[in-house]
Motif scaffolding. Structure first.
Motif, short mmCIF file in Angstrom:
data_model
loop_
_atom_site.label_atom_id
_atom_site.label_comp_id
_atom_site.label_asym_id
_atom_site.label_seq_id
_atom_site.Cartn_x
_atom_site.Cartn_y
_atom_site.Cartn_z
N ARG A 120 30.41 -7.88 28.36
CA ARG A 120 29.01 -8.07 28.74
C ARG A 120 28.86 -8.67 30.13
O ARG A 120 28.17 -9.66 30.33
N LYS A 122 27.42 -9.09 33.77
CA LYS A 122 26.03 -8.90 34.20
C LYS A 122 25.86 -7.55 34.89
O LYS A 122 24.83 -6.90 34.78
N ARG A 125 25.36 -5.04 32.22
CA ARG A 125 24.05 -5.15 31.57
C ARG A 125 22.91 -4.64 32.46
O ARG A 125 21.89 -4.20 31.96
N LYS A 126 23.14 -4.67 33.78
CA LYS A 126 22.10 -4.18 34.69
C LYS A 126 22.01 -2.66 34.68
O LYS A 126 21.04 -2.09 35.15
N LEU A 150 9.02 -10.93 34.24
CA LEU A 150 10.25 -11.64 33.89
C LEU A 150 11.45 -10.70 34.05
O LEU A 150 12.48 -11.07 34.65
N LYS A 153 12.62 -10.13 37.54
CA LYS A 153 13.51 -11.18 38.05
C LYS A 153 14.91 -11.02 37.46
O LYS A 153 15.91 -11.12 38.17
N TYR A 154 14.96 -10.76 36.15
CA TYR A 154 16.27 -10.62 35.49
C TYR A 154 17.11 -9.50 36.12
O TYR A 154 18.30 -9.64 36.32
N TYR A 155 16.44 -8.39 36.40
CA TYR A 155 17.18 -7.23 36.92
C TYR A 155 17.18 -7.18 38.45
O TYR A 155 17.66 -6.22 39.03
N GLU A 156 16.60 -8.19 39.07
CA GLU A 156 16.55 -8.30 40.54
C GLU A 156 15.99 -7.03 41.17
O GLU A 156 16.61 -6.43 42.04
N ASN B 2 20.94 -16.25 43.23
CA ASN B 2 20.12 -15.17 42.69
C ASN B 2 19.42 -15.55 41.40
O ASN B 2 18.44 -14.93 41.01
N LYS B 6 15.09 -16.20 38.29
CA LYS B 6 15.17 -15.88 36.85
C LYS B 6 14.82 -17.12 36.04
O LYS B 6 14.09 -17.05 35.06
N GLU B 9 11.00 -18.02 36.46
CA GLU B 9 10.11 -17.12 35.72
C GLU B 9 10.22 -17.38 34.22
O GLU B 9 9.21 -17.35 33.50
N THR B 10 11.45 -17.67 33.74
CA THR B 10 11.62 -17.95 32.31
C THR B 10 10.87 -19.24 31.93
O THR B 10 10.24 -19.32 30.87
N TYR B 101 20.02 -8.31 28.16
CA TYR B 101 19.48 -8.69 29.47
C TYR B 101 20.55 -9.37 30.35
O TYR B 101 21.36 -10.12 29.84
N PRO B 102 20.48 -9.13 31.66
CA PRO B 102 21.46 -9.78 32.54
C PRO B 102 21.09 -11.24 32.84
O PRO B 102 21.06 -11.66 33.98
N PHE B 103 20.73 -11.95 31.80
CA PHE B 103 20.41 -13.37 31.92
C PHE B 103 20.96 -13.96 30.62
O PHE B 103 20.55 -13.53 29.53
N ASN B 104 21.91 -14.87 30.73
CA ASN B 104 22.64 -15.26 29.53
C ASN B 104 21.77 -15.97 28.50
O ASN B 104 20.76 -16.57 28.82
N GLU B 107 21.28 -19.55 29.12
CA GLU B 107 20.38 -19.74 30.26
C GLU B 107 18.93 -19.59 29.80
O GLU B 107 18.06 -20.38 30.16
#
Lengths: 363, 265
Positions: A120, A122, A125-126, A150, A153-156, B2, B6, B9-10, B101-104, B107
C-alpha cells in the motif's frame, strides 16, 4: 486441516519476506495487473448453536480454513474493461480486495501497476480507485463537495485539473445541484453518481467497481453505465467490474472472467462466453392461434411452449437461423418474434446451476 | 511538506462533522455541566453535609467542589474523544475506504482528533466561563490558565493513543467496549478524577507517578488550582508513555492488517 494451516503460515512468512509477487518474469510483463497462482485462505472458527455450543467453543475451538480464491491466474492490459462474474461467495470481492491492497494474499504472485498492492505505497494508492456499491466512501454528514475538496488534497490534484474534472463529470452525471447537499439526504442513485465522481477525481489508471449499480432503478443503472462508457472512451483507464446484472456486463465489458468456487472457470471475450453452450440462438415466436406442438418441424429445436400453445421458444443453430425462421413465418400466423437480448444471462444461469458444463467446455 | 494541506483539510472536515448536527453539538456543550451539577455537586455537598468548615485530607467543601469543577474542564479538554469507534470500523470492514486513500489511517484519525479537540477547546471555554461566573472556582491568572490549557491539551494526545490502541485490538477481539470501560474505570480512579490523590496512601501515589494515570486528571487540576508540578518530570513521563504506546500501536496495526478480512465490503 493442519497442513492447510501450515501452508497458510508458510505463505504469510513468504509475504512478509517479500517473496510473493517478485518473480523476474512478472517484472518484464506489460500487463497492468498480473496474478499468478493467487490464493487467499480465511481461517474461521466453528461454533455450535445454543448455550452449550457457546461454552464448548469457549474451551475448544475448531478452526476451519476456507480457500476463498485458489491458484488464480489473471492479466489485465491497459484500457481493458473486464467483468468479474460469479455467484455470491465465489471469490470476486476477495480478488478485488487483494488487487486494491486491502487484504494480503495467502500465496501466489500479484503485481498491480508494478506494485505489490498489500504494501500500500502512497504511489500505488494514487493510481487506483475503488467504488463499492454496497458501501459509501463519501462522508455521510457533509456535502459531496467537501469530500471532493478533501480528496483533492489527498491526491494532490492541482486546482485547474480539479475544477475541470468537477465541471466535466458533474455535467455528464447531471449532479451540479447535488454537490452541496449532505450525502445522507440523497437518494441511492444520486449518491452513487457522486461516489463515482469521487473515485475518478484523480484520474486513476485502474478503476475497480464492485457492484456499482446494485439497488439502483433501471434509469439510474443506465445513467451509470453510460457515464462509465463515456469516461472510458475519454480516459482509456482499465476497469475491473463485478456485477450480478448481466446488463452491466453486456454494456461495458469486452472481456469476461468467471469465478466459480474461488477458481477461474472462464476467461475470454464476451462473444465467446455467449457461445459456451453452443452456436445457437434462442428465438421466440408468438402466433395468432394455438399451433400443434407435435409437428416434425420443432424436432431438435428444444421447443418450450406456453400453456395456450400460441408461443414458443426455440434454440436454432446459427447457420440455420435464416432458413428455419423463414419457414416458420411462412407456414404459421406469426404475430411477433424476437431473439434473446442477453444470451450471457442464459449462459450464466445454466453454468451456475450446472458448473460441470464448464469443465466439459474447458476440457 | 506535501501532507500539511491533507492534514488541514481533514481537520476542517472533522470540525464540520462535529458541528453537522446542531442539537447534538448543543447537548455536547451543556450535557457534561448538567451531569456534573446533578451528581458531583450534590454528592460532595451531602458528604460534607453542607458544612464548609469540615476538612477531609486538607480539602474543605469549597476546595473539593473547586477540584471537581476543574476536573470537569480537564475532562472536556483531555478525554472528550470517546466517539472514536475504531473497533466497530475494523469489525464491520469500514476501514477499507481509508486503506485506499493516499492518506494513512492513523493520519486520518489523528487529524480528526485534532479537529475534534478544536471544538472541545471552544466547549471547555464556554464551560469555564459558566463555572467561573457561578463562583465555584477562583479564576486563575492568565498565564496559569494558558499553562493549564496547554498541559491538558498535551495529555489529550496520551488519551488518544491509549484509546486508539484499544480500538486496534478489534483485529483480534469481537468488540473492545469492555476494555474501554475497564480503562475508563481504572483511569478515573487512579488519575484522581473521582478522589483527589491526596486522599490516597503516599506509597501508592509514589508508584502512580511513574504511570500515565495521575497526569490525566490530578496534575492538570492542580495546575489550574495554582499548584504547579515539576513540569519536566511530568512531561517526560508522559512523553515516554506516549512514545511506547504509539510504537505498540504501530506494531499492532502491522500485525492486524495481515489478519484484516474487510468483512462485508
Amino acid at each position: 486441516m493442519s497442513h492447510l494451516l501450515c501452508l497458510s503460515t508458510f505463505c504469510k512468512k513468504m509475504a512478509e519476506k517479500g517473496q510473493i509477487g517478485q518473480t523476474p518474469a512478472m517484472k518484464n510483463s506489460t500487463a497492468l495487473i498480473q496474478a499468478n497462482g493467487l490464493t487467499k485462505q480465511f481461517v474461521s472458527y466453528k461454533k455450535e448453536a445454543g448455550l452449550k455450543g457457546t461454552l464448548k467453543g469457549f474451551f475448544n475451538r475448531e478452526s476451519v480454513v476456507k480457500t476463498a480464491v485458489g491458484q488464480f491466474d489473471f492479466e489485465v492490459q491497459k484500457g481493458e474493461i473486464i467483468g468479474l462474474l460469479g455467484p455470491n461467495g465465489a471469490g470476486k470481492t476477495t480478488l478485488m480486495k487483494m488487487f486494491t491492497g486491502i487484504i494480503v494474499p495467502s500465496a501466489g504472485e500479484l503485481k498491480v501497476l508494478g506494485h505489490n498492492p498489500w504494501e500500500r505505497s502512497k504511489d500505488f494508492r494514487k493510481k487506483i480507485a475503488l467504488v463499492m456499491g454496497q458501501k459509501s466512501q463519501l462522508w455521510w454528514d457533509i456535502p459531496a463537495m467537501d469530500s471532493f475538496l478533501l480528496l483533492q488534497k489527498y491526491y494532490e490534484i492541482n486546482d485547474r485539473d480539479f475544477k475541470q474534472r468537477i465541471d466535466m463529470m458533474s455535467e455528464l452525471l447531471d449532479v451540479k445541484k447535488l454537490m452541496h447537499i449532505q450525502i445522507r439526504r440523497l437518494s441511492l442513485g444520486e449518491r452513487m453518481k457522486l461516489e463515482l465522481m469521487a473515485s475518478l477525481l484523480h484520474s486513476p489508471e485502474v478503476l475497480f467497481l464492485d457492484e456499482p449499480t446494485i439497488g439502483l432503478d433501471l434509469v439510474a443503472q443506465e445513467n451509470i453505465r453510460q457515464f462509465i462508457i463515456n469516461y472510458h472512451k475519454q480516459n482509456q483507464c482499465s476497469i475491473i467490474i463485478t456485477s450480478h446484472y448481466m446488463a452491466d456486463v453486456q454494456a461495458l465489458c469486452q472481456r469476461l472472467t468467471l469465478i466459480l468456487d474461488g477458481k477461474k472457470g472462464f476467461d475470454g471475450p464476451l462473444t465467446q462466453f455467449e457461445k459456451i453452450l453452443g452456436n445457437e440462438k434462442v428465438v421466440s415466436f408468438t402466433f395468432e392461434k394455438a399451433i400443434d406442438p407435435l409437428l416434425p418441424l420443432w424436432k431438435g429445436l428444444d421447443p418450450k411452449w406456453n400453456e395456450l400453445n400460441n408461443q414458443v421458444e426455440l434454440r436454432i443453430p446459427e447457420n440455420e437461423l435464416r432458413k428455419i425462421s423463414g419457414q416458420i413465418i411462412e407456414q404459421f400466423p406469426v404475430i411477433d418474434f424476437a431473439t434473446e437480448k442477453m444470451p450471457i444471462e442464459r449462459v450464466m444461469k445454466t453454468l451456475m446451476n450446472n458448473p460441470k458444463l464448464l469443465s466439459e467446455y474447458n476440457a | 511538506m506535501n501532507s500539511i494541506p491533507k492534514w488541514l483539510e481533514t481537520i476542517r472536515i472533522s470540525i464540520s462533522k462535529v458541528m453537522a448536527y446542531r442539537l447534538n453539538f448543543l447537548l455536547q456543550i451543556i450535557g457534561p455541566t448538567l451531569v456534573f451539577f446533578f451528581i458531583k455537586y450534590n454528592l460532595w455537598s451531602s458528604i460534607y453535609q453542607g458544612d464548609r468548615t469540615i476538612l477531609i485530607s486538607g480539602y474543605t467543601l469549597t476546595a473539593m467542589l473547586a477540584y471537581h469543577t476543574w476536573g470537569l474542564v480537564v475532562e472536556l479538554l483531555a478525554s472528550g474523544f470517546t466517539a472514536m469507534n475504531l473497533s466497530e470500523d475494523i469489525r464491520l470492514g469500514r476501514i477499507s475506504t481509508y486503506l485506499i486513500y493516499p492518506f494513512n489511517f492513523w493520519e486520518f484519525h489523528t487529524a480528526s482528533f485534532i479537529g475534534f479537540q478544536i471544538t472541545q477547546v471552544f466547549i471547555a471555554l464556554v464551560t469555564f466561563g459558566a463555572v467561573a461566573l457561578s463562583g465555584l472556582i477562583e479564576v486563575p491568572m492568565f498565564t496559569l490558565l494558558v499553562k493549564g490549557f496547554s498541559y491538558t491539551l498535551f495529555i489529550s494526545f496520551l488519551w488518544f493513543v491509549m484509546n486508539y490502541g484499544i480500538g486496534l485490538l478489534a483485529f483480534w477481539l469481537e468488540d473492545t467496549w469492555i476494555l474501554k470501560v475497564i480503562l475508563m474505570v481504572i483511569s478515573s480512579f487512579l488519575s484522581g478524577a473521582i478522589l483527589p490523590l491526596d486522599l490516597f496512601p503516599a506509597g501508592l501515589v509514589e508508584v502512580l507517578k511513574w504511570t500515565p494515570f495521575p497526569y490525566l486528571s490530578y496534575y492538570p487540576i492542580k495546575i489550574f488550582m495554582g499548584v504547579e508540578p515539576n513540569y519536566l518530570f511530568a512531561i517526560g513521563v508522559m512523553t515516554g508513555w506516549m512514545a511506547l504506546i504509539t510504537y505498540c500501536n504501530h506494531l499492532v496495526w502491522k500485525k492486524g492488517m495481515k489478519l484484516y478480512t474487510a468483512a462485508g465490503m
